[in-house]
Design a protein around this motif. Structure first.
Motif, PDB file in Angstrom:
ATOM      1  N   VAL A 186      49.026  33.159  45.549  1.00 16.67           N
ATOM      2  CA  VAL A 186      47.822  33.185  45.282  1.00 16.67           C
ATOM      3  C   VAL A 186      47.027  32.784  46.432  1.00 16.67           C
ATOM      4  N   VAL A 187      46.024  33.994  46.698  1.00 16.23           N
ATOM      5  CA  VAL A 187      45.016  33.484  47.849  1.00 16.23           C
ATOM      6  C   VAL A 187      43.625  33.855  47.630  1.00 16.23           C
ATOM      7  N   GLY A 188      43.235  34.248  46.322  1.00 10.89           N
ATOM      8  CA  GLY A 188      41.937  34.228  45.996  1.00 10.89           C
ATOM      9  C   GLY A 188      41.544  35.055  44.662  1.00 10.89           C
ATOM     10  N   CYS A 189      40.309  35.186  44.470  1.00 13.44           N
ATOM     11  CA  CYS A 189      40.130  35.660  42.993  1.00 13.44           C
ATOM     12  C   CYS A 189      39.313  37.183  43.176  1.00 13.44           C
ATOM     13  N   VAL A 190      39.727  37.874  42.083  1.00 14.99           N
ATOM     14  CA  VAL A 190      38.994  39.145  42.152  1.00 14.99           C
ATOM     15  C   VAL A 190      38.363  39.554  40.874  1.00 14.99           C
ATOM     16  N   GLY A 195      36.543  40.798  45.999  1.00 16.08           N
ATOM     17  CA  GLY A 195      37.466  39.779  46.307  1.00 16.08           C
ATOM     18  C   GLY A 195      37.269  38.391  47.253  1.00 16.08           C
ATOM     19  N   VAL A 196      37.535  37.581  46.587  1.00 14.32           N
ATOM     20  CA  VAL A 196      36.972  36.010  47.335  1.00 14.32           C
ATOM     21  C   VAL A 196      38.315  35.058  47.445  1.00 14.32           C
ATOM     22  N   LEU A 197      38.235  34.865  48.731  1.00 13.52           N
ATOM     23  CA  LEU A 197      39.290  33.814  49.067  1.00 13.52           C
ATOM     24  C   LEU A 197      38.994  32.598  48.436  1.00 13.52           C
ATOM     25  N   LYS A 211      32.010  30.850  43.634  1.00 12.47           N
ATOM     26  CA  LYS A 211      33.158  30.145  44.370  1.00 12.47           C
ATOM     27  C   LYS A 211      34.636  30.252  43.765  1.00 12.47           C
ATOM     28  N   CYS A 212      35.352  30.784  44.593  1.00 12.59           N
ATOM     29  CA  CYS A 212      36.897  30.904  43.945  1.00 12.59           C
ATOM     30  C   CYS A 212      37.530  29.514  44.033  1.00 12.59           C
TER      31      CYS A 212
END
Length: 340
Positions: A186-190, A195-197, A211-212
């Motif tokens: 898992v590298v980020g949020c959507v 898409g945010v790392l 902020k993710c």
């Protein structure tokens, strides 16, 4: 006596009773049958002249002569393959594998593949060396939703936690640490198309900033933040998000973008150069506007440069450098490269 003669005639007629070939056009007398190379043949005598002839009847999956055989056009599943009994235009029968059968009993046509063992194994059905074969190989990548992703490739997994409504899904990436097994991280949020790392900032459609964050391993969410948290710090100075300025020491135009300082262009005297551009400058050098640092390429030794024991400061453009209008006849080679 008449009754006996009549019975004898009936028996003789029964022995010579006509049967028909697959096209039902010519009368034949049935004789011996046998199987050779999975094809069942019959030896017959044709017509009133009793002309001998051999005709193929069908295909025998067991390669043994019996009443259980395939007629032309029929199929059979044997040894994880689908075999077909096909008749060519010349009347010759062929019994061969035409498709593969996967682990679930489903038909796989040549060229198709299946993902097995949670995507770590790929089963191929294809023609190799003129014969249909099943080939199993290890998947080169990460598996998700019937798709194999290569190293460093990203994809989106939809949110499965109904309690957390801050995101629509997780941003995933395929890694292969130390050239070993492939791993999904898992590298980020959507949320929507954004898409945010992890650890980075983003701006939603309503203008708010988020902020993710990764609360625990594998679980991410978006946290509301103020615009002040997006500030940048450089040389003991603080710059607001989206602000721009010129750093004369580094000879560059800078911008604060979501907490990161971005070099937008280079400045030499009154000239502004875009990232990636090369220009000839004074002292017989070429200047390259690099996104991270300034690069001077010179053929000749510059006496103002000396080797230092400790890491020197970023001096920016050489004092007195100016862009040369005329391009030199010969482009300078990369004999001496200075980065600072």
């Amino acid at each position: 006596m008449k009754t006996a003669i009549l019975a004898l005639i009936c028996l003789q007629l029964a022995d010579s009773a006509a049967v028909f070939d697959r096209n039902y056009t010519k009368p034949y007398v049935l004789k011996k049958t046998w199987v050779q190379n999975f094809i069942k043949f019959q030896y017959i005598f044709e017509g009133n002249q009793q002309k001998p002839k051999i005709v193929p009847l069908g295909c025998s999956p067991t390669n043994v002569d019996s009443d259980d055989y395939l007629k032309p056009g029929e199929t059979s599943i044997e040894h994880d393959f689908l075999f077909s009994c096909e008749e060519g235009e010349d009347g010759v029968l062929n019994y061969e594998a035409t498709a593969c059968i996967d682990a679930y009993g489903q038909v796989m046509h040549p060229g198709e593949k299946r993902s097995l063992s949670n995507g770590t194994v790929v089963l191929h059905c294809n023609i190799y060396g003129g014969a249909l074969k099943k080939v199993v190989e290890r998947a080169a990548g990460c598996y998700f939703n019937e798709t194999i992703y290569s190293e460093d490739e990203k994809w989106v997994e939809l949110q499965v936690n109904p309690v957390d409504s801050s995101i629509d899904g997780r941003l995933m990436q395929c890694f292969r640490p130390h050239y070993s097994y492939y791993e999904s991280h898992v590298v980020g949020c959507v949320i929507g198309k954004l898409g945010v790392l992890i650890g980075e900032f983003g701006q939603l459609l309503d203008g708010s900033y988020v902020k993710c964050v990764e609360a625990e391993l594998g679980h991410v969410s978006l946290k509301q933040v103020s615009v002040d948290e997006l500030q940048c710090n450089m040389d003991d100075k603080t710059f607001a998000h989206a602000s721009q300025w010129t750093d004369e020491k580094k000879g560059a135009n800078m911008k604060c973008n979501f907490g990161h300082i971005v070099k937008e262009s280079c400045v030499i005297g009154n000239e502004t150069l875009p990232i990636g551009q090369e220009v000839p400058v004074s002292r017989g050098c070429i200047f390259l506007c690099h996104p991270q640092t300034n690069v001077y390429i010179c053929d000749n030794y510059l006496p103002e440069f000396q080797v230092v024991d400790t890491e020197s400061e970023d001096l920016g453009p050489i004092e007195g450098n100016q862009v040369v209008v005329e391009q030199p006849d010969k482009k300078k080679s990369l004999k001496t490269v200075f980065k600072f």
